[in-house]
Write an enzyme that holds these catalytic residues in place. Structure first.
Site, PDB file in Angstrom:
ATOM      1  N   GLY A 223       0.829  -1.215   0.000  1.00 34.65           N
ATOM      2  CA  GLY A 223       0.000   0.000   0.000  1.00 34.65           C
ATOM      3  C   GLY A 223       0.854   1.252   0.000  1.00 34.65           C
ATOM      4  N   GLY A 226       4.659   1.124  -0.333  1.00 37.13           N
ATOM      5  CA  GLY A 226       5.318   0.700  -1.567  1.00 37.13           C
ATOM      6  C   GLY A 226       5.312  -0.805  -1.743  1.00 37.13           C
ATOM      7  N   ALA A 250      -8.941  -1.116  -6.782  1.00 39.46           N
ATOM      8  CA  ALA A 250      -8.209  -1.457  -8.015  1.00 39.46           C
ATOM      9  C   ALA A 250      -6.768  -0.941  -8.046  1.00 39.46           C
ATOM     10  CB  ALA A 250      -8.945  -1.005  -9.273  1.00 39.46           C
ATOM     11  N   ALA A 251      -6.253  -0.435  -6.923  1.00 41.82           N
ATOM     12  CA  ALA A 251      -4.850   0.012  -6.914  1.00 41.82           C
ATOM     13  C   ALA A 251      -3.929  -1.190  -7.187  1.00 41.82           C
ATOM     14  CB  ALA A 251      -4.503   0.653  -5.580  1.00 41.82           C
ATOM     15  N   GLY A 252      -4.233  -2.326  -6.546  1.00 41.19           N
ATOM     16  CA  GLY A 252      -3.420  -3.529  -6.757  1.00 41.19           C
ATOM     17  C   GLY A 252      -3.538  -4.041  -8.182  1.00 41.19           C
ATOM     18  N   ASP A 253      -4.723  -3.947  -8.763  1.00 44.20           N
ATOM     19  CA  ASP A 253      -4.925  -4.403 -10.150  1.00 44.20           C
ATOM     20  C   ASP A 253      -4.135  -3.521 -11.113  1.00 44.20           C
ATOM     21  OD1 ASP A 253      -6.787  -6.180  -9.064  1.00 44.20           O
ATOM     22  OD2 ASP A 253      -8.437  -4.775  -9.340  1.00 44.20           O
TER      23      ASP A 253
HETATM   24  O1  RIB Z   1      -9.685  -5.128  -6.984  1.00 43.49           O
HETATM   25  C1  RIB Z   1     -10.850  -4.353  -7.079  1.00 43.49           C
HETATM   26  C2  RIB Z   1     -11.961  -5.174  -7.639  1.00 43.49           C
HETATM   27  O2  RIB Z   1     -12.293  -6.205  -6.731  1.00 43.49           O
HETATM   28  C3  RIB Z   1     -13.254  -4.422  -7.871  1.00 43.49           C
HETATM   29  O3  RIB Z   1     -13.325  -3.814  -9.118  1.00 43.49           O
HETATM   30  C4  RIB Z   1     -14.309  -5.496  -7.638  1.00 43.49           C
HETATM   31  O4  RIB Z   1     -15.028  -5.821  -8.785  1.00 43.49           O
HETATM   32  C5  RIB Z   1     -13.568  -6.697  -7.070  1.00 43.49           C
HETATM   33  O5  RIB Z   1     -13.352  -7.646  -8.031  1.00 43.49           O
END
Ligand code: RIB
Length: 307
Positions: A223, A226, A250-253
């Protein structure tokens, strides 16, 4: 530029902003409500495409309006969504998300069509795909994730598994991965430890223990502290860039999508992690896919903040 294949989930996110997350049994009065395209798989695909990657996604949606919106959203972000299959008799996945003022959130998903993604869906996904990067998460059935890792090996691809939502995973899967990218909760779940904040002084030992589970490289996502990266050659902290978080969804994505793009471009691992840390400026905007920055925004941000 190597190709990127994302195998995973698509959800419509139902988001409520609130001043305070409710305790169990408590009702709180929230503020704004919105529906925003999300799902860990689709978020990673959109991030990789918006940041300049050549991206294909495989997944499942229902034959409903949300499914159509999510698939069209992928296409307009530049993702090849030809392997996202509309599936009869099941609803598109949804996520219920509460976002607190400081940017913290709570998420519950109803997987719907995401749970129908089968190993048989993967052959067409891997058609004409070799030596690229394969991004995976855990909002799809585990046997499909395992089959994807096996197929990726056969196609000489690099695998990046985001073990989210947190789950214990079989040794056979972990030892076939190139990259494992847990956040704090996911790391503790993988190691069978109770949840709690991980200090920077604890990160190297934790990273090494995760490495012993089998992946080639562990990227521990911490987070606002870093990332800590551990492999056989390296154990190193990559500090986060200073940003004011409005919504961490969605920061991790976004981090994983960015990491894949920089590696696909032939960037070194340290450069790729710096780039992925910079892409986390997604937290300054609300929503999942709505918050993912463009390549020019991340490059500009990196230029301004590089030491
Ligand atoms: O990582 C965030 C995501 O987790 C969201 O967009 C939600 O859909 C869940 O999958």
């Amino acid at each position: 530029m190597k190709p990127i294949l994302v195998i995973g989930s698509l959800n419509m996110d139902f988001v409520v902003q609130t001043d305070k997350l409710p305790l169990p049994g408590e009702t709180v009065k929230g503020r704004d409500f919105s529906t925003i395209p999300g799902g860990k798989g689709a978020n990673q695909a959109v991030a990789a495409a918006r940041l300049g990657g050549r991206v294909r996604m495989a997944g499942r949606v229902g034959q409903d309006g949300f499914g159509r919106t999510l698939t069209e959203g992928l296409s307009s972000a530049g993702v090849d969504a030809g392997r996202v299959s509309p599936t009869s008799g099941v609803a598109t996945g949804v996520a219920l998300i509460l976002v607190e003022r400081e940017g913290q959130n709570q998420i519950t998903i109803a997987a719907g069509a995401n749970d129908r993604l089968e190993p048989a869906d993967l052959e067409p996904a891997f058609q004409d795909f070799s030596q690229g990067l394969v991004l995976l998460q855990l909002e799809s059935p585990l046997q499909t994730v395992e089959a994807a890792v096996r197929l990726a090996r056969g196609h000489e691809a690099t695998t990046i598994l985001d073990p989210a939502p947190a789950a214990a995973l079989p040794q056979t899967l972990l030892s076939n991965l190139d990259f494992l990218t847990p956040n704090e909760t996911e790391a503790q779940q993988l190691l069978g430890e109770p949840p709690g904040e991980i200090g920077l002084d604890e990160a190297p030992a934790l990273g090494r223990r995760l490495l012993e589970l089998g992946p080639d490289t562990v990227v521990l996502k911490l987070g606002d502290k870093g990332a800590w990266v551990v492999n056989r050659q390296l154990s190193r902290h990559f500090p986060a860039y200073p940003v004011k978080a409005a919504d961490t969804t969605a920061a991790g994505d976004t981090f994983n999508g960015a990491l894949a793009v920089r590696l696909a471009e032939g960037g070194s691992l340290p450069r790729a992690i710096e780039f992925a840390n910079a892409a986390a400026l997604s937290v300054t905007r609300a929503g999942a896919q709505a918050s993912i920055p463009s390549r020019s925004r991340v490059d500009r941000f990196l230029g301004e903040h590089r030491g």
